[in-house]
Structure formats: structure tokens, C-alpha cells
Design a protein around this motif. Structure first.
Motif, PDB file in Angstrom:
ATOM      1  N   PHE A 148      24.619 -45.907   2.967  1.00  0.00           N
ATOM      2  CA  PHE A 148      23.682 -44.790   2.860  1.00  0.00           C
ATOM      3  C   PHE A 148      24.050 -43.665   3.824  1.00  0.00           C
ATOM      4  CE2 PHE A 148      19.990 -42.453   4.336  1.00  0.00           C
ATOM      5  CZ  PHE A 148      19.517 -41.954   3.133  1.00  0.00           C
ATOM      6  N   GLU A 149      24.351 -44.011   5.091  1.00  0.00           N
ATOM      7  CA  GLU A 149      24.714 -42.988   6.071  1.00  0.00           C
ATOM      8  C   GLU A 149      25.994 -42.274   5.664  1.00  0.00           C
ATOM      9  OE1 GLU A 149      23.057 -41.836   8.607  1.00  0.00           O
ATOM     10  OE2 GLU A 149      21.398 -43.192   8.222  1.00  0.00           O
ATOM     11  N   LEU A 150      26.916 -43.020   5.053  1.00  0.00           N
ATOM     12  CA  LEU A 150      28.161 -42.425   4.572  1.00  0.00           C
ATOM     13  C   LEU A 150      27.862 -41.427   3.447  1.00  0.00           C
ATOM     14  CD1 LEU A 150      31.236 -42.522   4.846  1.00  0.00           C
ATOM     15  CD2 LEU A 150      31.259 -44.402   3.214  1.00  0.00           C
ATOM     16  N   MET A 151      26.999 -41.826   2.527  1.00  0.00           N
ATOM     17  CA  MET A 151      26.613 -40.947   1.432  1.00  0.00           C
ATOM     18  C   MET A 151      25.912 -39.701   1.966  1.00  0.00           C
ATOM     19  SD  MET A 151      26.537 -40.412  -1.820  1.00  0.00           S
ATOM     20  CE  MET A 151      25.592 -39.763  -3.200  1.00  0.00           C
ATOM     21  N   LYS A 152      25.014 -39.875   2.921  1.00  0.00           N
ATOM     22  CA  LYS A 152      24.260 -38.760   3.478  1.00  0.00           C
ATOM     23  C   LYS A 152      25.182 -37.785   4.206  1.00  0.00           C
ATOM     24  CE  LYS A 152      20.147 -37.661   6.136  1.00  0.00           C
ATOM     25  NZ  LYS A 152      20.786 -36.724   7.056  1.00  0.00           N
ATOM     26  N   CYS A 153      26.160 -38.327   4.923  1.00  0.00           N
ATOM     27  CA  CYS A 153      27.114 -37.477   5.631  1.00  0.00           C
ATOM     28  C   CYS A 153      27.914 -36.636   4.636  1.00  0.00           C
ATOM     29  CB  CYS A 153      28.042 -38.339   6.477  1.00  0.00           C
ATOM     30  SG  CYS A 153      29.174 -37.396   7.526  1.00  0.00           S
ATOM     31  N   LEU A 154      28.386 -37.266   3.574  1.00  0.00           N
ATOM     32  CA  LEU A 154      29.136 -36.540   2.547  1.00  0.00           C
ATOM     33  C   LEU A 154      28.236 -35.513   1.855  1.00  0.00           C
ATOM     34  CD1 LEU A 154      31.106 -39.544   1.018  1.00  0.00           C
ATOM     35  CD2 LEU A 154      32.114 -37.611   2.234  1.00  0.00           C
ATOM     36  N   LEU A 155      26.979 -35.887   1.633  1.00  0.00           N
ATOM     37  CA  LEU A 155      26.039 -34.982   0.982  1.00  0.00           C
ATOM     38  C   LEU A 155      25.738 -33.772   1.852  1.00  0.00           C
ATOM     39  CD1 LEU A 155      24.244 -34.533  -1.479  1.00  0.00           C
ATOM     40  CD2 LEU A 155      22.481 -35.919  -0.366  1.00  0.00           C
ATOM     41  N   THR A 166      36.353 -38.235  11.252  1.00  0.00           N
ATOM     42  CA  THR A 166      35.061 -37.554  11.248  1.00  0.00           C
ATOM     43  C   THR A 166      33.975 -38.467  10.701  1.00  0.00           C
ATOM     44  OG1 THR A 166      36.070 -35.371  10.999  1.00  0.00           O
ATOM     45  CG2 THR A 166      33.773 -35.599  10.313  1.00  0.00           C
ATOM     46  N   LEU A 167      34.274 -39.167   9.608  1.00  0.00           N
ATOM     47  CA  LEU A 167      33.299 -40.070   9.015  1.00  0.00           C
ATOM     48  C   LEU A 167      32.977 -41.236   9.950  1.00  0.00           C
ATOM     49  CD1 LEU A 167      34.628 -40.059   5.355  1.00  0.00           C
ATOM     50  CD2 LEU A 167      32.459 -39.101   6.151  1.00  0.00           C
ATOM     51  N   LEU A 168      33.990 -41.744  10.624  1.00  0.00           N
ATOM     52  CA  LEU A 168      33.751 -42.830  11.593  1.00  0.00           C
ATOM     53  C   LEU A 168      32.838 -42.353  12.715  1.00  0.00           C
ATOM     54  CD1 LEU A 168      37.212 -44.609  12.010  1.00  0.00           C
ATOM     55  CD2 LEU A 168      35.112 -45.619  11.128  1.00  0.00           C
ATOM     56  N   ASP A 169      33.119 -41.180  13.259  1.00  0.00           N
ATOM     57  CA  ASP A 169      32.322 -40.654  14.365  1.00  0.00           C
ATOM     58  C   ASP A 169      30.865 -40.462  13.963  1.00  0.00           C
ATOM     59  OD1 ASP A 169      34.479 -40.618  16.049  1.00  0.00           O
ATOM     60  OD2 ASP A 169      34.879 -38.476  15.846  1.00  0.00           O
TER      61      ASP A 169
END
Length: 214
Positions: A148-155, A166-169
Motif C-alpha cells: 500500500f505504501e509503495l502504491m501511495k508513493c507512486l500515486l 527513492t522508493l526504499l527511502d
């Protein structure tokens, strides 16, 4: 959205910057009132988070100037008197938070000021940003917290390429110790749940969320 954080405590500024960036905001920082105003003149600021007591210009003085530009202002202060809160509101502040405070509460108040959406829909998908769930045609697809956090970050950065670091951070945290390839694994699992077409792979660069099917 653009956030301006101004406080003469550099540790406070650094911590808040990380919190806001993790939520997808673009952050500008200043250590005194004059620098805060210069940044506000140079950039389109949606919300200014200002410490009351700063060198050169106080947060209240900066607030008064920014309100002429229709900028939302949240005042942070160690002052505890009700009269101080009243003065801040009279000067145009939209919100007032006393120190010490919980960063998550500050973020929640900030989002409320900005009227950040609780639910974002596109195509057959609906992302519940407060409930932490993703639905497809009304069905909960059962994402994990990291998915979910990955999806939200991309969104939050839709259309922009985000590399693995960047995604890891932003999803796993700045102190995460592990393989960058864990991002690939979670992207694959997320695609299995929401469909293959939304997240685009940019070979050698990273991933982006594309809204072409909206």
C-alpha cells in the motif's frame, strides 16, 4: 503540493522535511524568516509551517505577509498562553500547534488544511489513503502495508519515474538495510493484485504510475 518549513532548529527542519517528503510533498526549508519569505516569492507554496520565534523575521510576521498571497499557514510554537494562539489566528494563521508535538498529528492537520483527498479513484481502482486499502471494482484486493505504501508513493508522484533508492527511502525508511531488489518483488506482487498495466517499468531507471487509462 509544495510545503515551506521554517524553523531555526535545523534538526526539527530536517525531521519534518523527511516526514512530509515521505507523504509525497515537495518541501522547501528555511532557518529564518527572511529566507522563508524569499522562498515563498520564488516558489508557489501551498502550505507554510512556521516557527513563531525565528531570527530576522518572526513566524507571525512571515504569516502576515504570506496571507496576502493566499498561502495556508500553520504556526508552531513553544508558547503556551491562549492569548498567543489568539494573536496567531488574528494575524491570519489557519492552524496553531504547540511544541512538543507528534509529527503524525502535524501531518494530519496539514492535510486537513490542504483538503488532501481520503480516497483517490482511477479506472476500476479506488485507493483509500486513510484506511490503507486498495479496491478493484469494489473488491478489496488485500494489499500488505508495504504494498500500500509503495502504491501511495507512486500515486503521489504519478507520471514521474522513481528509482529503487527513492522508493526504499520513502517506503522502507532511510535507515533500511537490505537489497534494493526487494522493491522489484513488491512491485511484482502489487501488479498481481491491481493489474499489470498501471505501474510502468523504466529499464535502468525505476518505476512510474501511469494514468493513461483514466
Amino acid at each position: 503540493m509544495n510545503i515551506l518549513i521554517a524553523d531555526d532548529d535545523i534538526d526539527m527542519v530536517t525531521i519534518l522535511k523527511l516526514y512530509y517528503e515521505k507523504e509525497g510533498f515537495t518541501v522547501f526549508t528555511a532557518l529564518d524568516g527572511e529566507e522563508a519569505l524569499e522562498l515563498a516569492y520564488q516558489h508557489s507554496i501551498d502550505l507554510a509551517v512556521l516557527d513563531w520565534m525565528m531570527p530576522k523575521l518572526s513566524g507571525i510576521e512571515v504569516c502576515r505577509e504570506l496571507k496576502q498571497r493566499a498561502v495556508k499557514v500553520l504556526i508552531l510554537t513553544a508558547k503556551s498562553e491562549d492569548e498567543d494562539e489568539l494573536r496567531a489566528l488574528e494575524m491570519g494563521a489557519d492552524e496553531y500547534i504547540r511544541k512538543p508535538f507528534e509529527a503524525r498529528i502535524l501531518l494530519m492537520r496539514s492535510k486537513k488544511l490542504l483538503k488532501a483527498e481520503d480516497t483517490i479513484s482511477f479506472g476500476s481502482l479506488r485507493v483509500d489513503t486513510t484506511g490503507g486499502k486498495i479496491y478493484e471494482d469494489g473488491r478489496d484486493v488485500g494489499v500488505t502495508s508495504k504494498e500500500f505504501e509503495l502504491m501511495k508513493c507512486l500515486l503521489d508522484h504519478k507520471g514521474k519515474i522513481l528509482n529503487r533508492k527513492t522508493l526504499l527511502d520513502r517506503v522502507w525508511g532511510y535507515d533500511y538495510i537490505g537489497e534494493e531488489r526487494t522493491v522489484d518483488t513488491h512491485i511484482r506482487r502489487l501488479r498481481e493484485k491491481i493489474g499489470e498495466d498501471w505501474i510502468k517499468t523504466h529499464r535502468g531507471m525505476g518505476y512510474s504510475l501511469e494514468m493513461k487509462h483514466e
